[in-house]
Scaffold this active site. Sequence first.
Site, short mmCIF file in Angstrom:
data_model
loop_
_atom_site.label_atom_id
_atom_site.label_comp_id
_atom_site.label_asym_id
_atom_site.label_seq_id
_atom_site.Cartn_x
_atom_site.Cartn_y
_atom_site.Cartn_z
N CYS A 95 34.39 35.15 35.86
CA CYS A 95 35.95 34.44 36.53
C CYS A 95 35.60 33.10 37.23
CB CYS A 95 36.79 35.49 37.19
SG CYS A 95 38.53 34.93 36.94
N HIS A 187 37.21 40.07 34.31
CA HIS A 187 36.62 40.78 35.58
C HIS A 187 35.73 42.05 34.99
CE1 HIS A 187 37.75 38.60 39.31
NE2 HIS A 187 38.81 38.08 38.16
N GLU A 189 33.93 43.96 36.14
CA GLU A 189 33.53 44.92 37.07
C GLU A 189 34.69 45.96 37.54
OE1 GLU A 189 34.30 41.97 37.52
OE2 GLU A 189 35.34 41.52 39.35
N1 GLN Z 1 41.12 30.49 38.81
C1 GLN Z 1 40.13 31.12 39.94
C2 GLN Z 1 39.42 29.84 40.62
O1 GLN Z 1 39.75 28.64 40.13
C3 GLN Z 1 39.26 32.09 39.33
C4 GLN Z 1 40.19 33.54 39.40
C5 GLN Z 1 39.29 34.82 39.54
O2 GLN Z 1 38.00 34.65 40.01
N2 GLN Z 1 40.01 35.83 39.56
O3 GLN Z 1 38.63 29.95 41.27
#
Ligand code: GLN
Length: 209
Positions: A95, A187, A189
């Site tokens: 992410c 995610h 995890e």
């Molecule tokens: N969109 C988020 C960012 O730009 C990331 C979101 C996440 O890690 N759950 O950092």
Amino acid sequence: MTEHHGQAQTDDSRASALKIGVLAVQGAFQEHARKLETLGADAVLVKRKQHLEGLDGLIIPGGESTSIGRLMREYDLVEPIRGLVGEGMPVFGTCAGMIVLANRIQGGEQPHLAVMDVEVNRNSFGRQRDSFETDLDIPAIGSPPFPAVFIRAPHITQMGEGVEVLATYDGRIVGVRQGHRLALSFHPELSEDNRLHQYFLDLVRNPRT
Ligand code: GLN
């Protein structure tokens, strides 16, 4: 690689625990550390550059990429991590971690580590679909599909030749591998399923597979 009594690495030494860092300046780092411990690896929380010593691999967690980037710069972690990844240390971004690894961020924002030949769109799944869970087909880990948790997830908009797609969702690329570098929009995890962390640990053992 460790050598015992002058002998090359044997199957015995392969059984020794891998030491995997989890960047721990902001975000979901504890969950990654727990997963790694479940799988028998030693998890090291990386907050300062001395914590990078002797790592076999590094995870960059989800959270907020702008904050992670700012804190990495503040703690002088950018150059050391970039150097290690350049020398071949396996890295796994999830992410926000995917955004932190990317060479380019759509919209002209400055990249952070810039160690993967991909361009990302930071918030690709829109307001209505801020967070959701879906079963993703990921051929690299086989069946059944992986229960993937997306939270304000990015996706890959462009990638270089050496980058391989691991997963797509709704026609968007949400998982990629470039040699020893792995990045996912979601995610892993936060799911019970351990297969993607196991996939990373296998990649750490055999970066060229
Ligand atoms: N969109 C988020 C960012 O730009 C990331 C979101 C996440 O890690 N759950 O950092």
